[in-house]
Design an enzyme around this catalytic site. Structure first.
Site, PDB file in Angstrom:
ATOM      1  N   GLU A  91      26.499 -25.778  12.651  1.00 35.26           N
ATOM      2  CA  GLU A  91      27.567 -26.016  12.007  1.00 35.26           C
ATOM      3  C   GLU A  91      28.702 -25.508  12.452  1.00 35.26           C
ATOM      4  O   GLU A  91      28.860 -24.993  13.623  1.00 35.26           O
ATOM      5  CB  GLU A  91      27.330 -25.623  10.375  1.00 35.26           C
TER       6      GLU A  91
ATOM      7  N   LEU B 134      23.771 -23.518   6.405  1.00 32.88           N
ATOM      8  CA  LEU B 134      24.140 -23.029   5.042  1.00 32.88           C
ATOM      9  C   LEU B 134      24.104 -24.420   4.501  1.00 32.88           C
ATOM     10  O   LEU B 134      24.977 -25.298   4.809  1.00 32.88           O
ATOM     11  CB  LEU B 134      25.496 -22.521   5.057  1.00 32.88           C
TER      12      LEU B 134
ATOM     13  N   ARG C  87      23.133 -22.086  -5.726  1.00 29.99           N
ATOM     14  CA  ARG C  87      22.875 -21.815  -4.606  1.00 29.99           C
ATOM     15  C   ARG C  87      23.051 -20.280  -4.526  1.00 29.99           C
ATOM     16  O   ARG C  87      22.480 -19.546  -3.840  1.00 29.99           O
ATOM     17  CB  ARG C  87      24.000 -22.282  -3.612  1.00 29.99           C
TER      18      ARG C  87
ATOM     19  N   TYR D  78      27.586 -13.867  -1.562  1.00 32.69           N
ATOM     20  CA  TYR D  78      28.829 -14.430  -2.167  1.00 32.69           C
ATOM     21  C   TYR D  78      28.921 -15.968  -2.238  1.00 32.69           C
ATOM     22  O   TYR D  78      28.131 -16.698  -1.916  1.00 32.69           O
ATOM     23  CB  TYR D  78      30.012 -13.901  -1.110  1.00 32.69           C
TER      24      TYR D  78
ATOM     25  N   LYS E  90      23.648 -17.058   1.707  1.00 30.93           N
ATOM     26  CA  LYS E  90      25.017 -16.916   1.861  1.00 30.93           C
ATOM     27  C   LYS E  90      25.317 -15.428   1.844  1.00 30.93           C
ATOM     28  O   LYS E  90      25.920 -15.018   0.897  1.00 30.93           O
ATOM     29  CB  LYS E  90      26.006 -17.799   0.822  1.00 30.93           C
TER      30      LYS E  90
ATOM     31  N   HIS F 299      17.980   2.912   4.277  1.00 29.67           N
ATOM     32  CA  HIS F 299      17.901   1.283   4.415  1.00 29.67           C
ATOM     33  C   HIS F 299      17.035   0.768   3.475  1.00 29.67           C
ATOM     34  O   HIS F 299      17.574  -0.197   2.946  1.00 29.67           O
ATOM     35  CB  HIS F 299      17.053   1.188   5.876  1.00 29.67           C
TER      36      HIS F 299
ATOM     37  N   ARG G 283      23.069   6.399   1.213  1.00 27.06           N
ATOM     38  CA  ARG G 283      22.625   5.589   2.475  1.00 27.06           C
ATOM     39  C   ARG G 283      21.123   5.835   2.663  1.00 27.06           C
ATOM     40  O   ARG G 283      20.790   6.873   3.132  1.00 27.06           O
ATOM     41  CB  ARG G 283      23.574   5.717   3.828  1.00 27.06           C
TER      42      ARG G 283
HETATM   43  N1  PDD Z   1      32.201 -20.729   3.740  1.00 30.48           N
HETATM   44  N2  PDD Z   1      28.615 -23.155   6.554  1.00 30.48           N
HETATM   45  C1  PDD Z   1      29.163 -22.116   6.375  1.00 30.48           C
HETATM   46  C2  PDD Z   1      28.486 -21.061   7.785  1.00 30.48           C
HETATM   47  C3  PDD Z   1      29.879 -21.264   5.576  1.00 30.48           C
HETATM   48  O1  PDD Z   1      30.286 -20.387   5.200  1.00 30.48           O
HETATM   49  C4  PDD Z   1      30.443 -22.587   4.497  1.00 30.48           C
HETATM   50  C5  PDD Z   1      31.310 -22.077   3.271  1.00 30.48           C
HETATM   51  C6  PDD Z   1      29.910 -23.692   4.621  1.00 30.48           C
HETATM   52  C7  PDD Z   1      30.294 -24.954   3.836  1.00 30.48           C
HETATM   53  O2  PDD Z   1      29.897 -24.720   2.429  1.00 30.48           O
HETATM   54  P1  PDD Z   1      30.640 -25.269   1.010  1.00 30.48           P
HETATM   55  O3  PDD Z   1      30.837 -26.452   1.357  1.00 30.48           O
HETATM   56  O4  PDD Z   1      29.797 -24.826   0.107  1.00 30.48           O
HETATM   57  O5  PDD Z   1      31.824 -24.484   0.923  1.00 30.48           O
HETATM   58  C8  PDD Z   1      29.188 -24.318   5.769  1.00 30.48           C
HETATM   59  C9  PDD Z   1      33.158 -20.500   2.572  1.00 30.48           C
HETATM   60  C10 PDD Z   1      33.948 -21.361   2.090  1.00 30.48           C
HETATM   61  C11 PDD Z   1      33.648 -19.190   3.112  1.00 30.48           C
HETATM   62  O6  PDD Z   1      32.799 -18.543   3.638  1.00 30.48           O
HETATM   63  O7  PDD Z   1      34.736 -19.049   2.783  1.00 30.48           O
END
Ligand code: PDD
Length: 283
Positions: free
Chosen positions: A180, A204, A50, A31, A148, A101, A99
């Site tokens: 993070e 991330l 990304r 996503y 992501k 895997h 379903r």
């Molecule tokens: N999340 N780290 C994680 C684990 C994240 O899920 C996100 C963003 C970031 C920051 O990335 P960016 O600057 O590209 O938004 C760092 C989004 C906003 C979410 O899950 O809603």
């Protein structure tokens, strides 16, 4: 509200996804979240770059980016006059298949593509001035955090733990080092130098992080991209989160320890510059 699902714009209420969707069954999908300022998709190209990396990470074929952009513009054009900030959510899963895997046989299913745009409320000036409180938690996520993926259960559990403790969010600590937060990257300032963890498979690669680093470089702020520890975080002059919806959000305290400057000058400067770059006025 209209959403986009698999080639159609449909009313939110009638958008339906198969019980066999692999995103639902296996979190087999990725996503993006994009901040919409005015009618502008902030750093769309970086988000799409990304997204392609994430798709490569889960071995899903690359999607038609021009088509996604058209869809995004169409959804954004549906925002009301007064809705000047919004978030765009895009999710792509491996599609629906009975379903099992292993990946569905080649050509037997199409990816599920969902996109919506919803108005958001900007973070209040008071919150920015006060800063937010955080707790720390062990970083028990998998070793491919750079993808992501919608598999966010560790993040969800950590956020819940923070909220239960009356905090805003949780900071992941891996081997004593800060990685993070649950949906944002983390920076500290020490003696005028900006520190954030380098991009590894355990982080991330945030778009906001990247933009903030560019802004810092343009403004001549010294940057150090080395891993830093939990103790370094507690000893910082400033600490703040960066994220698409979080923007630049100062941290007031971590596990009850007060950060020296709850909403310090560097965080404020970076937020102002971020808003300028996003074409957001009034702050
Ligand atoms: N999340 N780290 C994680 C684990 C994240 O899920 C996100 C963003 C970031 C920051 O990335 P960016 O600057 O590209 O938004 C760092 C989004 C906003 C979410 O899950 O809603």
């Amino acid at each position: 509200m209209q959403v986009y699902l698999n080639g159609n714009f449909v009313a939110e209420e009638s958008a339906a996804i198969s019980i066999d969707d692999r995103g639902f069954l296996f979190a087999d999908g990725v996503y993006e979240v994009v901040h919409v300022y005015g009618r502008t998709l902030f750093e769309w190209d970086l988000h799409m770059a990304r997204l392609q990396e994430s798709l490569r990470g889960i071995e899903l074929p690359v999607v038609d980016l021009a088509q996604l952009h058209n869809v995004a513009e169409h959804l954004v054009s549906g925002l009301g006059e007064s809705e000047d900030e919004a978030s765009l959510y895009l999710q792509i899963t491996r599609g629906a298949h009975r379903r099992s895997h292993g990946f569905p046989p080649l050509g037997s299913t199409e990816p599920t593509i969902l996109m919506w745009v919803r108005p958001t409320v900007a973070i209040s000036q008071q919150t920015i001035e006060e800063g937010v409180s955080m707790i720390s938690v062990p970083d028990d996520r998998w070793a491919k955090v750079w993808i992501k993926t919608v598999g966010l259960l560790p993040n969800v559990l950590a956020k819940h733990k923070a909220q239960q403790a009356g905090a805003f969010d949780a900071i992941f600590i891996r081997d004593g080092m800060v990685t993070e937060a649950t949906s944002a990257n983390l920076f500290i300032v020490k003696d005028g130098v900006l520190h954030t963890a380098p991009i590894t498979n355990y982080i991330l690669p945030g778009i906001t992080r990247q933009v903030v680093l560019e802004i810092a470089a343009t403004n001549g702020l010294p940057i150090d991209l080395k891993p830093f520890s939990y103790e370094d975080l507690l000893a910082a002059d400033e600490a703040f989160l960066t994220g698409t919806l979080t923007e630049v959000l100062p941290i007031r305290e971590v596990d009850g320890h007060l950060v020296r400057q709850a909403s310090g000058p560097i965080a404020r400067q970076l937020l102002t510059e971020l808003h300028r770059r996003a074409g957001k006025s009034g702050k």
